[in-house]
Design a protein around this motif. Sequence first.
Motif, PDB file in Angstrom:
ATOM      1  N   UNK A 148      -0.495  -5.147 -26.310  1.00 39.99           N
ATOM      2  CA  UNK A 148      -1.285  -4.506 -25.281  1.00 39.99           C
ATOM      3  C   UNK A 148      -0.199  -3.292 -23.864  1.00 39.99           C
ATOM      4  N   UNK A 149       0.878  -3.018 -24.926  1.00 36.80           N
ATOM      5  CA  UNK A 149       2.001  -2.433 -24.159  1.00 36.80           C
ATOM      6  C   UNK A 149       1.365  -1.217 -24.832  1.00 36.80           C
ATOM      7  N   UNK A 150       0.724  -0.580 -25.942  1.00 33.31           N
ATOM      8  CA  UNK A 150       0.156   0.108 -26.397  1.00 33.31           C
ATOM      9  C   UNK A 150      -0.851   0.642 -25.904  1.00 33.31           C
ATOM     10  N   UNK A 151      -1.753  -0.045 -25.826  1.00 32.38           N
ATOM     11  CA  UNK A 151      -3.314  -0.097 -24.623  1.00 32.38           C
ATOM     12  C   UNK A 151      -2.727   0.004 -23.496  1.00 32.38           C
ATOM     13  N   UNK A 152      -1.870  -0.589 -22.626  1.00 35.91           N
ATOM     14  CA  UNK A 152      -2.133   0.217 -21.808  1.00 35.91           C
ATOM     15  C   UNK A 152      -0.884   2.051 -21.720  1.00 35.91           C
ATOM     16  N   UNK A 153      -0.399   2.221 -22.427  1.00 30.96           N
ATOM     17  CA  UNK A 153       0.305   4.243 -22.641  1.00 30.96           C
ATOM     18  C   UNK A 153      -0.965   4.264 -23.335  1.00 30.96           C
ATOM     19  N   UNK A 154      -2.165   4.415 -23.457  1.00 32.98           N
ATOM     20  CA  UNK A 154      -3.207   4.722 -24.430  1.00 32.98           C
ATOM     21  C   UNK A 154      -2.106   5.681 -25.391  1.00 32.98           C
ATOM     22  N   UNK A 155      -1.959   4.603 -26.193  1.00 34.18           N
ATOM     23  CA  UNK A 155      -1.171   5.275 -27.505  1.00 34.18           C
ATOM     24  C   UNK A 155      -1.615   4.052 -28.901  1.00 34.18           C
ATOM     25  N   UNK A 156      -2.773   2.695 -28.086  1.00 30.10           N
ATOM     26  CA  UNK A 156      -3.155   2.327 -29.497  1.00 30.10           C
ATOM     27  C   UNK A 156      -3.886   2.998 -31.161  1.00 30.10           C
ATOM     28  N   UNK A 157      -4.098   3.980 -30.508  1.00 29.24           N
ATOM     29  CA  UNK A 157      -4.620   4.802 -31.802  1.00 29.24           C
ATOM     30  C   UNK A 157      -3.284   5.427 -32.567  1.00 29.24           C
ATOM     31  N   UNK A 158      -2.570   6.135 -32.240  1.00 34.35           N
ATOM     32  CA  UNK A 158      -1.530   6.096 -32.746  1.00 34.35           C
ATOM     33  C   UNK A 158      -0.797   4.920 -33.822  1.00 34.35           C
ATOM     34  N   UNK A 159      -0.733   3.702 -33.784  1.00 32.22           N
ATOM     35  CA  UNK A 159      -0.104   2.953 -34.547  1.00 32.22           C
ATOM     36  C   UNK A 159      -0.173   2.201 -35.158  1.00 32.22           C
ATOM     37  N   UNK A 160      -0.198   1.547 -35.923  1.00 29.34           N
ATOM     38  CA  UNK A 160      -0.866   0.057 -36.978  1.00 29.34           C
ATOM     39  C   UNK A 160       0.109  -0.497 -36.897  1.00 29.34           C
ATOM     40  N   UNK A 161      -0.630  -2.194 -36.068  1.00 31.10           N
ATOM     41  CA  UNK A 161       0.125  -3.686 -36.119  1.00 31.10           C
ATOM     42  C   UNK A 161      -1.063  -4.279 -37.123  1.00 31.10           C
TER      43      UNK A 161
ATOM     44  N   UNK B 268       4.349  -3.290 -20.470  1.00 34.13           N
ATOM     45  CA  UNK B 268       3.513  -3.598 -19.424  1.00 34.13           C
ATOM     46  C   UNK B 268       4.200  -5.712 -19.769  1.00 34.13           C
ATOM     47  N   UNK B 269       4.551  -6.320 -20.758  1.00 36.62           N
ATOM     48  CA  UNK B 269       5.216  -6.854 -21.055  1.00 36.62           C
ATOM     49  C   UNK B 269       6.523  -6.690 -22.114  1.00 36.62           C
ATOM     50  N   UNK B 270       7.308  -7.868 -22.315  1.00 44.80           N
ATOM     51  CA  UNK B 270       8.396  -8.188 -23.775  1.00 44.80           C
ATOM     52  C   UNK B 270       8.865  -9.534 -23.717  1.00 44.80           C
ATOM     53  N   UNK B 271       9.555  -9.077 -24.437  1.00 44.69           N
ATOM     54  CA  UNK B 271       9.850 -10.323 -24.810  1.00 44.69           C
ATOM     55  C   UNK B 271      10.615 -10.544 -24.379  1.00 44.69           C
TER      56      UNK B 271
END
Length: 396
Positions: A270-283, A167-170
């Motif tokens: 935001x990108x991980x949450x939009x892809x419903x992958x936030x639970x998979x990655x530790x930030x 959704x967003x990028x650097x």
Amino acid sequence: MTEHFFAPCPRGLESVLAAELEQLDAASIQPSPGGVAFQGDWRTCYRANLESRIASRVLWQITRHSYRSEADIYDLTHALPWQDWFEPGLSIKVNLAAIKCPLRSLDFVTLRIKDAVCDKFRATRGKRPDIDTASPDMRVHGFLDAQKFTLYLDTSGEALFKRGLRQTQGEAPLRENLAAGILALAGWHPGTPLLDPMCGSGTLLLEAAQIACRIAPGSGRQFAFEKLKLFDAGNWKKLKQTATSRQLERTFQSIYGSDLYGSALAHARHNLAAAELAECVTLKQANVLEISPPAETGILVSNPPYGMRIGDQQELAVFYPQLGNVLKQRFSGWRAFLLTADPMLPKTIRLTPSRRIPLFNGALECRLLEYRLVAGSMRKTKSPDAPEQTAATHEP
């Protein structure tokens, strides 16, 4: 019925794309600079679009023939049964590339291809398709070498690296298929700890999480082949259902990301949450020069800042040796893969790469540097007069 296809990809990823297409049941696989030719039926084409993480597009070869003039190209294009493939109500765009082509103007050849398609529709259907250079329904790709003219219909539509997830990028984002290709070149597999300590908007993390959860990269988008008259909706529905049934629960994976800047980390979250992958990655927000490895062994993959992005060569001249020290001192037992377009990095990081793989991020030429990190020096003992040996490979 066996058809001929060509899947372009970022330069440097041809070998891993060929391996991927083999897993997708493609036949007669032939890598060439910038892509991979293969054969298969339409199910193979659908599956390559749905499941390939590395291809940029899947092009259907509709003619390949010798030519001598622009008139030959018009005639070869006009002879094709365009009216059998799609309706004239769909818009088109013609792209043309060439190597050692003897014809004087590629723009004129492109115009002749477009005219031939439109004239054929007008003759057979009484109506010609509109031209749309921004978002056409159908893309026609031509390729000329010194002797042969090859024409393709693009079965993908939008480029396959446009997953619809980010959704967003650097400032200097990786293309998604390049990120997936880097993970393949690194030999990463789910279950192996993966760390991107300069993750930016999280493209590498997104690709890794999709791989870990067995999510087909094309599962959230549409394709140009769905607009073709020969489209088999039933076969396509079964393929998508099969891909969905293979997905795993989106739970914690050994995938870690960090970045110095909170704004970059916010993009990644935001990108991980939009892809419903936030639970998979530790930030976490952290300075790469101060982090510790999340496991005893694993793979570190990153696209560190370089001069074209932040424009401070003096700052980077200080940063690169410090990064090398951190990798050597804290990440013993790991393998590190750094993608860079900065020729200063391999010279100043003070580590000896085991591989140097040329890659392209769009038009930007880069190197993927692999470092096998062991305690102490990686260099063998040698006499003072002996030339320095490195393990660098793949340097052109």
